[in-house]
Design a protein around this motif. Structure first.
Motif, PDB file in Angstrom:
ATOM      1  N   LYS A  78      46.540 -10.584  82.878  1.00  0.00           N
ATOM      2  CA  LYS A  78      46.807 -12.006  82.617  1.00  0.00           C
ATOM      3  C   LYS A  78      46.799 -12.806  83.916  1.00  0.00           C
ATOM      4  CE  LYS A  78      49.425 -11.776  78.338  1.00  0.00           C
ATOM      5  NZ  LYS A  78      50.690 -12.136  77.677  1.00  0.00           N
ATOM      6  N   TYR A  79      47.393 -12.243  84.955  1.00  0.00           N
ATOM      7  CA  TYR A  79      47.457 -12.908  86.261  1.00  0.00           C
ATOM      8  C   TYR A  79      46.061 -13.122  86.832  1.00  0.00           C
ATOM      9  CZ  TYR A  79      48.592 -13.351  91.288  1.00  0.00           C
ATOM     10  OH  TYR A  79      48.683 -13.758  92.596  1.00  0.00           O
ATOM     11  N   LEU A  80      45.246 -12.072  86.825  1.00  0.00           N
ATOM     12  CA  LEU A  80      43.897 -12.167  87.401  1.00  0.00           C
ATOM     13  C   LEU A  80      43.000 -13.116  86.601  1.00  0.00           C
ATOM     14  CD1 LEU A  80      43.153  -8.464  88.384  1.00  0.00           C
ATOM     15  CD2 LEU A  80      43.876 -10.336  89.867  1.00  0.00           C
ATOM     16  N   SER A  81      43.198 -13.193  85.294  1.00  0.00           N
ATOM     17  CA  SER A  81      42.330 -14.027  84.459  1.00  0.00           C
ATOM     18  C   SER A  81      42.935 -15.390  84.152  1.00  0.00           C
ATOM     19  CB  SER A  81      42.002 -13.288  83.155  1.00  0.00           C
ATOM     20  OG  SER A  81      43.172 -13.006  82.416  1.00  0.00           O
ATOM     21  N   SER A  82      43.989 -15.772  84.877  1.00  0.00           N
ATOM     22  CA  SER A  82      44.700 -17.028  84.618  1.00  0.00           C
ATOM     23  C   SER A  82      43.977 -18.271  85.119  1.00  0.00           C
ATOM     24  CB  SER A  82      46.080 -16.976  85.270  1.00  0.00           C
ATOM     25  OG  SER A  82      45.940 -16.983  86.685  1.00  0.00           O
ATOM     26  N   GLY A  83      42.936 -18.080  85.912  1.00  0.00           N
ATOM     27  CA  GLY A  83      42.258 -19.221  86.521  1.00  0.00           C
ATOM     28  C   GLY A  83      42.582 -19.358  87.996  1.00  0.00           C
ATOM     29  N   GLU A  84      43.530 -18.592  88.476  1.00  0.00           N
ATOM     30  CA  GLU A  84      43.901 -18.614  89.894  1.00  0.00           C
ATOM     31  C   GLU A  84      42.836 -17.957  90.767  1.00  0.00           C
ATOM     32  OE1 GLU A  84      46.937 -19.914  91.438  1.00  0.00           O
ATOM     33  OE2 GLU A  84      46.831 -20.959  89.539  1.00  0.00           O
ATOM     34  N   PHE A  85      42.038 -17.093  90.163  1.00  0.00           N
ATOM     35  CA  PHE A  85      41.012 -16.356  90.904  1.00  0.00           C
ATOM     36  C   PHE A  85      39.641 -16.757  90.363  1.00  0.00           C
ATOM     37  CE2 PHE A  85      44.883 -13.923  91.000  1.00  0.00           C
ATOM     38  CZ  PHE A  85      44.993 -13.596  92.330  1.00  0.00           C
ATOM     39  N   LYS A  86      38.925 -17.540  91.142  1.00  0.00           N
ATOM     40  CA  LYS A  86      37.635 -18.084  90.720  1.00  0.00           C
ATOM     41  C   LYS A  86      36.662 -16.958  90.360  1.00  0.00           C
ATOM     42  CE  LYS A  86      34.077 -21.310  92.068  1.00  0.00           C
ATOM     43  NZ  LYS A  86      33.554 -22.201  93.065  1.00  0.00           N
ATOM     44  N   GLY A  87      36.048 -17.089  89.188  1.00  0.00           N
ATOM     45  CA  GLY A  87      35.023 -16.146  88.762  1.00  0.00           C
ATOM     46  C   GLY A  87      35.555 -14.891  88.094  1.00  0.00           C
ATOM     47  N   ILE A  88      36.878 -14.795  87.945  1.00  0.00           N
ATOM     48  CA  ILE A  88      37.436 -13.616  87.288  1.00  0.00           C
ATOM     49  C   ILE A  88      38.038 -14.024  85.952  1.00  0.00           C
ATOM     50  CG2 ILE A  88      39.161 -11.763  87.403  1.00  0.00           C
ATOM     51  CD1 ILE A  88      38.753 -11.664  90.364  1.00  0.00           C
ATOM     52  N   GLY A  89      37.382 -13.584  84.892  1.00  0.00           N
ATOM     53  CA  GLY A  89      37.878 -13.806  83.548  1.00  0.00           C
ATOM     54  C   GLY A  89      38.552 -12.550  83.030  1.00  0.00           C
ATOM     55  N   LYS A  90      38.834 -12.548  81.743  1.00  0.00           N
ATOM     56  CA  LYS A  90      39.569 -11.436  81.160  1.00  0.00           C
ATOM     57  C   LYS A  90      38.811 -10.113  81.269  1.00  0.00           C
ATOM     58  CE  LYS A  90      42.193  -9.914  77.202  1.00  0.00           C
ATOM     59  NZ  LYS A  90      42.628 -10.143  75.855  1.00  0.00           N
ATOM     60  N   LYS A  91      37.517 -10.120  80.993  1.00  0.00           N
ATOM     61  CA  LYS A  91      36.747  -8.863  81.026  1.00  0.00           C
ATOM     62  C   LYS A  91      36.691  -8.270  82.432  1.00  0.00           C
ATOM     63  CE  LYS A  91      34.051  -9.640  76.926  1.00  0.00           C
ATOM     64  NZ  LYS A  91      32.897  -9.228  76.190  1.00  0.00           N
ATOM     65  N   THR A  92      36.462  -9.112  83.422  1.00  0.00           N
ATOM     66  CA  THR A  92      36.431  -8.617  84.802  1.00  0.00           C
ATOM     67  C   THR A  92      37.813  -8.125  85.219  1.00  0.00           C
ATOM     68  OG1 THR A  92      34.635 -10.144  85.336  1.00  0.00           O
ATOM     69  CG2 THR A  92      35.867  -9.228  87.191  1.00  0.00           C
ATOM     70  N   ALA A  93      38.845  -8.860  84.837  1.00  0.00           N
ATOM     71  CA  ALA A  93      40.214  -8.438  85.156  1.00  0.00           C
ATOM     72  C   ALA A  93      40.505  -7.080  84.524  1.00  0.00           C
ATOM     73  CB  ALA A  93      41.217  -9.479  84.675  1.00  0.00           C
ATOM     74  N   GLU A  94      40.052  -6.882  83.299  1.00  0.00           N
ATOM     75  CA  GLU A  94      40.268  -5.595  82.626  1.00  0.00           C
ATOM     76  C   GLU A  94      39.551  -4.464  83.361  1.00  0.00           C
ATOM     77  OE1 GLU A  94      38.940  -6.567  78.679  1.00  0.00           O
ATOM     78  OE2 GLU A  94      40.966  -7.166  78.042  1.00  0.00           O
ATOM     79  N   LYS A  95      38.342  -4.729  83.860  1.00  0.00           N
ATOM     80  CA  LYS A  95      37.605  -3.711  84.627  1.00  0.00           C
ATOM     81  C   LYS A  95      38.362  -3.337  85.906  1.00  0.00           C
ATOM     82  CE  LYS A  95      32.892  -5.132  83.481  1.00  0.00           C
ATOM     83  NZ  LYS A  95      31.640  -5.642  84.080  1.00  0.00           N
ATOM     84  N   ILE A  96      38.854  -4.358  86.591  1.00  0.00           N
ATOM     85  CA  ILE A  96      39.566  -4.127  87.849  1.00  0.00           C
ATOM     86  C   ILE A  96      40.835  -3.308  87.591  1.00  0.00           C
ATOM     87  CG2 ILE A  96      40.836  -5.250  89.732  1.00  0.00           C
ATOM     88  CD1 ILE A  96      38.797  -7.604  89.442  1.00  0.00           C
ATOM     89  N   VAL A  97      41.607  -3.710  86.595  1.00  0.00           N
ATOM     90  CA  VAL A  97      42.859  -3.018  86.300  1.00  0.00           C
ATOM     91  C   VAL A  97      42.586  -1.620  85.745  1.00  0.00           C
ATOM     92  CG1 VAL A  97      44.966  -3.082  84.899  1.00  0.00           C
ATOM     93  CG2 VAL A  97      44.177  -5.151  86.048  1.00  0.00           C
ATOM     94  N   SER A  98      41.500  -1.469  85.013  1.00  0.00           N
ATOM     95  CA  SER A  98      41.125  -0.140  84.518  1.00  0.00           C
ATOM     96  C   SER A  98      40.855   0.812  85.682  1.00  0.00           C
ATOM     97  CB  SER A  98      39.889  -0.243  83.618  1.00  0.00           C
ATOM     98  OG  SER A  98      39.447   1.024  83.234  1.00  0.00           O
ATOM     99  N   GLN A  99      40.262   0.283  86.738  1.00  0.00           N
ATOM    100  CA  GLN A  99      39.932   1.091  87.912  1.00  0.00           C
ATOM    101  C   GLN A  99      41.163   1.423  88.763  1.00  0.00           C
ATOM    102  OE1 GLN A  99      36.766   2.137  88.829  1.00  0.00           O
ATOM    103  NE2 GLN A  99      37.386   3.065  90.765  1.00  0.00           N
ATOM    104  N   PHE A 100      42.052   0.426  88.953  1.00  0.00           N
ATOM    105  CA  PHE A 100      43.143   0.595  89.922  1.00  0.00           C
ATOM    106  C   PHE A 100      44.545   0.627  89.301  1.00  0.00           C
ATOM    107  CE2 PHE A 100      39.648  -1.557  92.208  1.00  0.00           C
ATOM    108  CZ  PHE A 100      39.329  -0.523  93.068  1.00  0.00           C
ATOM    109  N   GLY A 101      44.652   0.314  88.015  1.00  0.00           N
ATOM    110  CA  GLY A 101      45.944   0.372  87.331  1.00  0.00           C
ATOM    111  C   GLY A 101      46.990  -0.516  87.975  1.00  0.00           C
ATOM    112  N   GLU A 102      48.200   0.009  88.047  1.00  0.00           N
ATOM    113  CA  GLU A 102      49.304  -0.772  88.589  1.00  0.00           C
ATOM    114  C   GLU A 102      49.240  -0.916  90.110  1.00  0.00           C
ATOM    115  OE1 GLU A 102      52.924   0.710  86.831  1.00  0.00           O
ATOM    116  OE2 GLU A 102      52.253   0.120  84.842  1.00  0.00           O
ATOM    117  N   ASN A 103      48.235  -0.288  90.729  1.00  0.00           N
ATOM    118  CA  ASN A 103      48.013  -0.456  92.172  1.00  0.00           C
ATOM    119  C   ASN A 103      47.060  -1.620  92.466  1.00  0.00           C
ATOM    120  OD1 ASN A 103      49.603   1.776  92.924  1.00  0.00           O
ATOM    121  ND2 ASN A 103      47.921   3.157  92.419  1.00  0.00           N
TER     122      ASN A 103
END
Length: 146
Positions: free
Chosen positions: A97-122
Motif C-alpha cells: 500500500k505504501y509503495l503504490s500510494s502515489g508517493e513513488f512515481k511510476g510504482i503502482g500496485k502490480k510493481t509494488a507486489e513484485k518488489i514485496v514478493s522479491q524482498f518481503g518485509e525487508n
C-alpha cells in the motif's frame, strides 16, 4: 483549552474540509487515543487538523503529526500541525500500500507486489540501503528506482 504544548498523534487521512490560501484543513482517523485530549469526546476518533502543508490523500498512508491542540470557539478542538512524518509500514500488505500510494512515481500496485514478493518485509531496508537490488526484478525501469 488553549494548550500550545507540543505533542503528537498518529492517524490516516480521512477527508479534506478546506484547501487554499496556504492552509489545509482535513480530518484524520486515529486509534492513538492516549494522545488525544479528553475534551475531544469523539467516539469515532476523527481529529480535525489544520496545517500549512498538504499530505497524500489516498488514505493508504499513516502519519505522525506534530503540533499542538487548540480549542476554537466555533469549531471546537483542533490540532494545529507544524510537521509530520510518514509512518513506514512493516507488514508486506502495508508495504505494498505504501509503495503504490502515489508517493513513488511510476510504482503502482502490480510493481509494488513484485518488489514485496522479491524482498518481503525487508523491502524498506532494500529501498533505503541497496536499491540497486531492484534491478533483479523483471521489468523494473531505472526511472522507477530513482
Amino acid at each position: 483549552m488553549n494548550n500550545l504544548e507540543q505533542t503528537s498523534f498518529t492517524g490516516k487521512y480521512f477527508k479534506t474540509l478546506f484547501s487554499g490560501n496556504d492552509i489545509e484543513i482535513f480530518l484524520v482517523n486515529t486509534k492513538d487515543v492516549n494522545n488525544l485530549p479528553v475534551e475531544l469526546g469523539n467516539k469515532k476518533n476523527t481529529v480535525p487538523v489544520i496545517a500549512d502543508f498538504a499530505i497524500n490523500t489516498s488514505g493508504e498512508l499513516s502519519y505522525k503529526f506534530f503540533g499542538s491542540w487548540k480549542k476554537d470557539d466555533r469549531y471546537g478542538i483542533e490540532f494545529i500541525a507544524n510537521s509530520f512524518d510518514v509512518v513506514i509500514p512493516t507488514s508486506s500488505k502495508g508495504i505494498i500500500k505504501y509503495l503504490s500510494s502515489g508517493e513513488f512515481k511510476g510504482i503502482g500496485k502490480k510493481t509494488a507486489e513484485k518488489i514485496v514478493s522479491q524482498f518481503g518485509e525487508n523491502t524498506i531496508d532494500v529501498l533505503q540501503n541497496t536499491p540497486e537490488k531492484l534491478y533483479a526484478i523483471k521489468n523494473i525501469k531505472s526511472s522507477q528506482i530513482e
